[in-house]
Design a protein around this motif. Structure first.
Motif, mmCIF file in Angstrom:
data_model
loop_
_atom_site.group_PDB
_atom_site.id
_atom_site.type_symbol
_atom_site.label_atom_id
_atom_site.label_comp_id
_atom_site.label_asym_id
_atom_site.label_seq_id
_atom_site.Cartn_x
_atom_site.Cartn_y
_atom_site.Cartn_z
ATOM 1 N N GLY A 70 27.428 25.823 47.964
ATOM 2 C CA GLY A 70 27.902 26.081 49.505
ATOM 3 C C GLY A 70 28.788 24.843 50.067
ATOM 4 O O GLY A 70 29.914 24.010 50.480
ATOM 5 N N ALA A 71 28.228 23.486 49.470
ATOM 6 C CA ALA A 71 28.554 21.716 50.211
ATOM 7 C C ALA A 71 30.211 21.574 49.089
ATOM 8 O O ALA A 71 30.979 20.660 49.911
ATOM 9 C CB ALA A 71 27.859 20.958 50.075
ATOM 10 N N MET A 95 33.020 14.471 39.065
ATOM 11 C CA MET A 95 31.473 14.893 39.385
ATOM 12 C C MET A 95 31.098 14.391 38.524
ATOM 13 O O MET A 95 29.286 14.410 38.131
ATOM 14 C CB MET A 95 32.440 16.417 38.856
ATOM 15 C CG MET A 95 31.173 17.091 38.757
ATOM 16 S SD MET A 95 30.817 17.915 37.036
ATOM 17 C CE MET A 95 31.977 17.793 36.220
ATOM 18 N N PRO A 96 31.636 13.810 36.661
ATOM 19 C CA PRO A 96 31.131 13.371 34.929
ATOM 20 C C PRO A 96 29.834 11.935 36.236
ATOM 21 O O PRO A 96 29.208 12.013 35.343
ATOM 22 C CB PRO A 96 31.847 12.728 34.558
ATOM 23 C CG PRO A 96 33.119 13.847 34.557
ATOM 24 C CD PRO A 96 33.070 14.205 36.414
ATOM 25 N N LEU A 97 30.171 11.312 36.845
ATOM 26 C CA LEU A 97 29.937 9.916 36.846
ATOM 27 C C LEU A 97 28.294 10.029 37.823
ATOM 28 O O LEU A 97 27.771 10.422 37.234
ATOM 29 C CB LEU A 97 30.774 8.384 38.195
ATOM 30 C CG LEU A 97 30.070 8.464 38.627
ATOM 31 C CD1 LEU A 97 29.764 7.571 38.241
ATOM 32 C CD2 LEU A 97 30.629 7.729 40.253
ATOM 33 N N GLY A 151 32.775 16.650 47.596
ATOM 34 C CA GLY A 151 32.630 18.020 46.897
ATOM 35 C C GLY A 151 32.725 17.513 45.179
ATOM 36 O O GLY A 151 31.630 18.302 44.367
ATOM 37 N N GLY A 152 32.749 16.609 44.985
ATOM 38 C CA GLY A 152 32.457 16.684 43.078
ATOM 39 C C GLY A 152 30.925 16.337 43.148
ATOM 40 O O GLY A 152 30.333 16.948 42.376
ATOM 41 N N PHE A 153 30.001 15.633 44.335
ATOM 42 C CA PHE A 153 28.917 14.930 44.408
ATOM 43 C C PHE A 153 28.148 16.768 44.122
ATOM 44 O O PHE A 153 27.295 16.920 43.235
ATOM 45 C CB PHE A 153 28.711 14.159 45.186
ATOM 46 C CG PHE A 153 26.665 13.505 44.982
ATOM 47 C CD1 PHE A 153 26.621 13.279 43.675
ATOM 48 C CD2 PHE A 153 25.851 15.065 46.249
ATOM 49 C CE1 PHE A 153 25.097 12.633 44.396
ATOM 50 C CE2 PHE A 153 24.681 14.244 45.441
ATOM 51 C CZ PHE A 153 23.697 13.904 44.966
#
Length: 287
Positions: A70-71, A95-97, A151-153
């Motif tokens: 959702g986030a 996101m990969p981080l 969003g990536g996290f």
């Protein structure tokens, strides 16, 4: 068909910024649009697999997937409608981080040399993208940037938790993801709506329900396409094919005036995409 399914999913997400901006201009904030889109999808899933609700409600780990998914959708949809699409998408693909750190914390995966290299690449790319023109520490410069990072996290958290809970039923996991879009975006919209920070839904006429329903159908099938493609291709191939979203978002934004691309952003973006490719290669054993 598996490749085409993944490309379809990536294109839908890469181009989604434009209809979100059109709905926003018409009076439907991206948060309310997200609620509507996922409410329709949630209804379809509930009708076709109502018994999965028992597994979902009885599994607290799926609630974390609900919040993460959702986030992710709330932050991404709001970010691309609000700010420079190219920057938001590139920051989202940090996101990969986050995946390296979360996989270590949640799954106990060891830190490899390749994982450390992609962490450095991702951080370096982010620093270049976020570097202020007048100098200073590279931090997100506005709400849209922060939404891209958030969003990536949460996307990384969602993926790590899906891996951890892969033994759960597919319909229960789908319920978690769709209900997350309704709950998180709806809660944020209600809280900010009461405070006057987000306008209440106000479309100029019923005719707007047609494109809104059409977009909901596209989002629903893009999710099915992701599950179809990801279930038939190696994880590393899936990750690389999904990177189609980056050029789709960048090219469409540059063409339609939703973003800009200077040398600094291009160099930083190349480092971030390289980190994502390294993540895909590592899933294949580093070959």
């Amino acid at each position: 068909m598996a490749y085409l399914a993944l490309i379809f999913n990536a294109l839908i997400w890469g181009l989604s910024w434009w209809p979100f901006r059109q709905f926003q201009a018409a009076g439907l904030h991206p948060l309310w649009a997200t609620v509507t889109l996922y409410l329709i999808s949630l209804g379809v899933i509930s009708l076709s697999a109502g018994r999965a609700w028992r597994e979902f409600l009885g599994t607290p780990s799926l609630w974390l997937i609900m919040l993460a998914a959702g986030a992710t959708n709330t932050a991404f949809n709001w970010g691309v409608a609000l700010g420079d699409v190219v920057r938001v998408v590139l920051l989202f693909y940090l996101m990969p981080l986050w995946a390296v750190l979360l996989a270590r914390l949640i799954l106990g995966e060891r830190l490899t040399g390749l994982a450390l290299l992609r962490m450095v690449l991702a951080l370096g790319g982010a620093a270049v993208v976020l570097a202020p023109e007048q100098g200073g520490f590279p931090l997100p410069s506005g709400l849209a940037d922060w939404l891209g990072v958030l969003g990536g996290f949460t996307f990384a958290l969602n993926n790590v938790m899906l891996k951890r809970e892969s033994h759960r039923g597919a319909h229960a996991r789908a319920l978690a993801m769709f209900s997350g879009g309704v709950l998180v975006a709806g809660s944020a919209a209600l809280l900010m709506g009461v405070q006057g920070l987000v306008p209440w839904p106000s479309l100029p006429g019923w005719i707007w329900l047609l494109p809104l329903t059409g977009m909901a159908v596209l989002f629903f099938f893009s999710n099915l396409a992701l599950q179809y493609g990801a279930g038939r291709l190696p994880a590393n191939v899936t990750a690389i094919v999904m990177l189609v979203e980056v050029p789709a978002a960048a090219i469409s934004a540059l063409w339609l005036g939703g973003g800009s691309l200077d040398l600094k952003t291009a160099i930083g973006g190349a480092c971030i995409v390289a980190a994502a490719v390294l993540a895909a290669l590592e899933r294949n054993g580093g070959h």
